[in-house]
Design an enzyme around this catalytic site. Structure first.
Site, PDB file in Angstrom:
ATOM      1  N   GLY A  33       0.851  -1.175   0.103  1.00 29.21           N
ATOM      2  CA  GLY A  33      -0.016   0.002  -0.241  1.00 29.21           C
ATOM      3  C   GLY A  33       0.887   1.167  -0.009  1.00 29.21           C
ATOM      4  CB  VAL A  80       1.224   3.993   4.789  1.00 29.98           C
ATOM      5  CG1 VAL A  80       2.051   3.782   6.199  1.00 29.98           C
ATOM      6  CG2 VAL A  80       0.250   5.048   4.819  1.00 29.98           C
ATOM      7  NE  ARG A 140      -6.981  -6.214  -3.994  1.00 30.85           N
ATOM      8  CZ  ARG A 140      -6.053  -5.249  -3.865  1.00 30.85           C
ATOM      9  NH1 ARG A 140      -5.424  -4.670  -4.911  1.00 30.85           N
ATOM     10  NH2 ARG A 140      -6.243  -4.683  -2.925  1.00 30.85           N
ATOM     11  CB  SER A 141      -1.022  -7.210  -2.876  1.00 30.16           C
ATOM     12  OG  SER A 141      -1.915  -5.995  -3.114  1.00 30.16           O
ATOM     13  NE  ARG A 201      -5.020   6.004  14.450  1.00 28.69           N
ATOM     14  CZ  ARG A 201      -5.342   6.677  13.223  1.00 28.69           C
ATOM     15  NH1 ARG A 201      -6.288   7.374  12.989  1.00 28.69           N
ATOM     16  NH2 ARG A 201      -4.584   6.273  12.277  1.00 28.69           N
ATOM     17  CB  CYS A 239      -1.462  11.422   8.405  1.00 25.36           C
ATOM     18  SG  CYS A 239      -3.341  11.307   7.566  1.00 25.36           S
ATOM     19  CB  SER A 291      -0.927  10.039  -0.709  1.00 26.66           C
ATOM     20  OG  SER A 291      -0.692  11.216  -0.052  1.00 26.66           O
ATOM     21  CE  LYS A 317      -9.942   9.198  11.270  1.00 25.22           C
ATOM     22  NZ  LYS A 317      -9.262   8.548  10.165  1.00 25.22           N
ATOM     23  NE  ARG A 360      -8.664  12.899   1.035  1.00 28.52           N
ATOM     24  CZ  ARG A 360      -7.985  12.323   1.952  1.00 28.52           C
ATOM     25  NH1 ARG A 360      -6.683  12.727   2.462  1.00 28.52           N
ATOM     26  NH2 ARG A 360      -8.645  11.453   2.711  1.00 28.52           N
ATOM     27  CG  HIS A 390      -2.270  15.597   5.179  1.00 30.22           C
ATOM     28  ND1 HIS A 390      -2.573  15.140   3.917  1.00 30.22           N
ATOM     29  CD2 HIS A 390      -2.562  14.561   6.177  1.00 30.22           C
ATOM     30  CE1 HIS A 390      -3.000  14.038   3.990  1.00 30.22           C
ATOM     31  NE2 HIS A 390      -3.228  13.749   5.296  1.00 30.22           N
TER      32      HIS A 390
END
Lengths: 349, 349
Positions: free
Chosen positions: A16, A18, A43-44, A103, A132, A162, A223, A245, A252
């Site tokens: 992915g 990250v 899948r990967s 979290r 993030c 992203s 969050k 976004r 960011h």
């Protein structure tokens, strides 16, 4: 360091947006691992990844893959973390989880090493990597809290696609090509892959990141609010967030208003403090048009701060502009920092 | 109406990003003019423009061109306004100026018709059209001020490149093509044409609009602060702004935090109030992912408001998201509205 000569690290979600940065960051930071397992969905699986000159094969993430793993870095979505993180812990691994799954759980430290590294001492197997947009903000706010106290934060974010994963990056690039070619745009990913409606991101600003809560805030905004209080150990801090976004691939930005406990702090003092604080690069010189921009932060681990200025009405109020690579300090680099802190504190056995 | 049967309007800066919208808006709103003069710099003079089926030729803006003009709409930069607006007034025209040249001058009404139309009554020849980012914000704040009082505003903007003129639009489009083609980008216009340094706007967020002032705020930010106080007749209002340029062609967005004088106002009450207020369209339904976005506001005269929600800590605090076409309500449409108000109030003789 108290761990044996062997240090086995696993990356879950290795292909992915990250995960690929985690692998890069482990390599570039010379992280002292002796074995690296790359795990992903079916899948990967089978993909090949070069690490320190060796070709590694991505394997399907199953519980048994965590046998012998010391540290498992998770970034494959909340569902995968909920299912597999307890399995990894059961097999003796310490999990550093980049999703929002744990979290806010009591007993799960939520850690930004520049802010609350010591919280790692109380871990019970799972450590959460914050969101993030929260990470870069608390890195900038923590030195201010320590020196002058902090009572209020109002943030508006300018977030890169992203942060929503590789599919969102592909969507931004595809839409850009479509528009240049005069073709129709068919949004399928942003603002939230699992939500009902999708909107064009090119030439737009979408005031929705993650789904809406009943109180009218989005989950991303909640969050930022809740994680900031937990990381900074300030349950009564006033925090408000609006998350937006943008058509930016990575990086960011945040427009942050904050109020200190002390009055008569100068913006020069805040700038000196930030320039001397860990993980921060101060870029603040209006006469030279020097300020942080997402385009300049990509690939860098630091949090960039600029546009620091005192509010014109409130002697305790300040404004600043905070920019960081959301895939690095916002995710991969902070996770690897946590792993390094775990070693430093003798917590990996 | 007290003016004679003739109504002669001039547009200065007729070929610019705002000027072309002014001409369109005069046509679409059936503004009751009988003669239209299109004026510009020598560079654009000679261009042909179709207006109500007639081909008009753009002429060089010189003082004598204002003979017989009743209303002159200026949008050709502060320098042109400073030189020619007094000449137009001397010849009997009322000037509606879209630049910042006279906005803060005493004796110059700074007008958003939904907010302070009556200020036109005291004009002395020149009326100023506020800054684009200010206009859309005060349209949304004024009903709230009237109903509940207003003591504090903190805004972070998400501004389109067209606010910086046609050259900035060209730059955004050219850079997008360059990047798709893998070519080098050479920024020449943004963030501020007359400033020393220029930065790529594609894939970026630039926290500078207009030049920096000595206090660390940009001139754009100080425009929002000072103009809001003047338009709303609230010299003691606390206003702070952070202005940011985005890779969006048209449509400014704003994340606005505000505090009312009264506590216990609900967000439902604010939404009802906004939905019933002039010039505003409320787009606020989180469960349907309905909120304003720049991509949807282009070509529309209204101010779009959504994401209205109460602050979680302050009972007098609210957040909202305000979007409008910066070339229309932010400039051309507001100027034409002012011209209509002048007629309605019998001020054109």
């Amino acid at each position: 360091m108290t761990f044996s000569n062997e240090l086995h690290v696993a990356v879950v979600g290795a292909t992915g947006a990250v995960g690929t940065r985690m692998i890069q960051t482990l390599e570039e930071s010379n992280f002292p691992l002796t074995k690296l397992s790359l795990l992903s969905s079916a899948r990967s699986a089978g993909k090949k990844v070069l690490f320190r000159g060796q070709e590694l094969t991505v394997e399907i993430a199953t519980p048994d893959k965590f046998e012998g793993v010391h540290i498992a870095l998770f970034s494959a979505g909340g569902g995968v973390s909920k299912e597999l993180a307890p399995e990894a812990v059961k097999r003796g691994a310490i999990v550093v989880d980049n999703t929002s799954a744990f979290r806010m759980d009591e007993g799960v430290p939520l850690v930004v090493p520049e802010v609350n590294e010591k919280d790692l001492l109380t871990h019970q197997g799972i450590i959460a990597n914050p969101n993030c947009s929260t990470i870069q903000m608390v890195v900038a706010l923590e030195p201010i809290r320590r020196a002058y106290g902090l009572k209020k934060v109002i943030v508006s974010t300018y977030q890169a696609v992203s942060g929503s994963g590789a599919a969102a990056i592909d969507e931004l690039n595809k839409q850009t090509r479509n528009i240049i070619a005069g073709e129709e745009v068919t949004p399928e990913v942003l603002p939230v892959k699992g939500d009902k409606k999708h909107y064009q991101i090119v030439g737009n600003a979408i005031p929705q990141i993650d789904k809406f809560e009943d109180n009218g805030f989005t989950f991303e905004e909640m969050k930022m609010i809740n994680e900031t209080k937990k990381i900074m150990h300030l349950p009564d801090l006033h925090v408000a967030a609006t998350c937006v976004r943008l058509p930016v691939e990575t990086g960011h930005s945040e427009s942050v208003y904050f109020e200190t406990d002390q009055s008569d702090v100068t913006s020069a003092a805040i700038k000196d403090l930030l320039a001397a604080s860990p993980g921060i690069i101060l870029e603040d010189n209006p006469s030279e048009q020097l300020y942080p921009m997402p385009i300049n932060c990509v690939g860098k681990n630091e949090v960039f701060v600029g546009r620091v200025r005192k509010d014109l009405d409130n002697n305790e109020g300040f404004h600043m502009w905070v920019v960081s690579d959301n895939l690095l300090k916002g995710a991969a680099w902070n996770s690897v920092q946590i792993a390094s802190s775990l070693l430093k504190l003798g917590l990996v056995k």
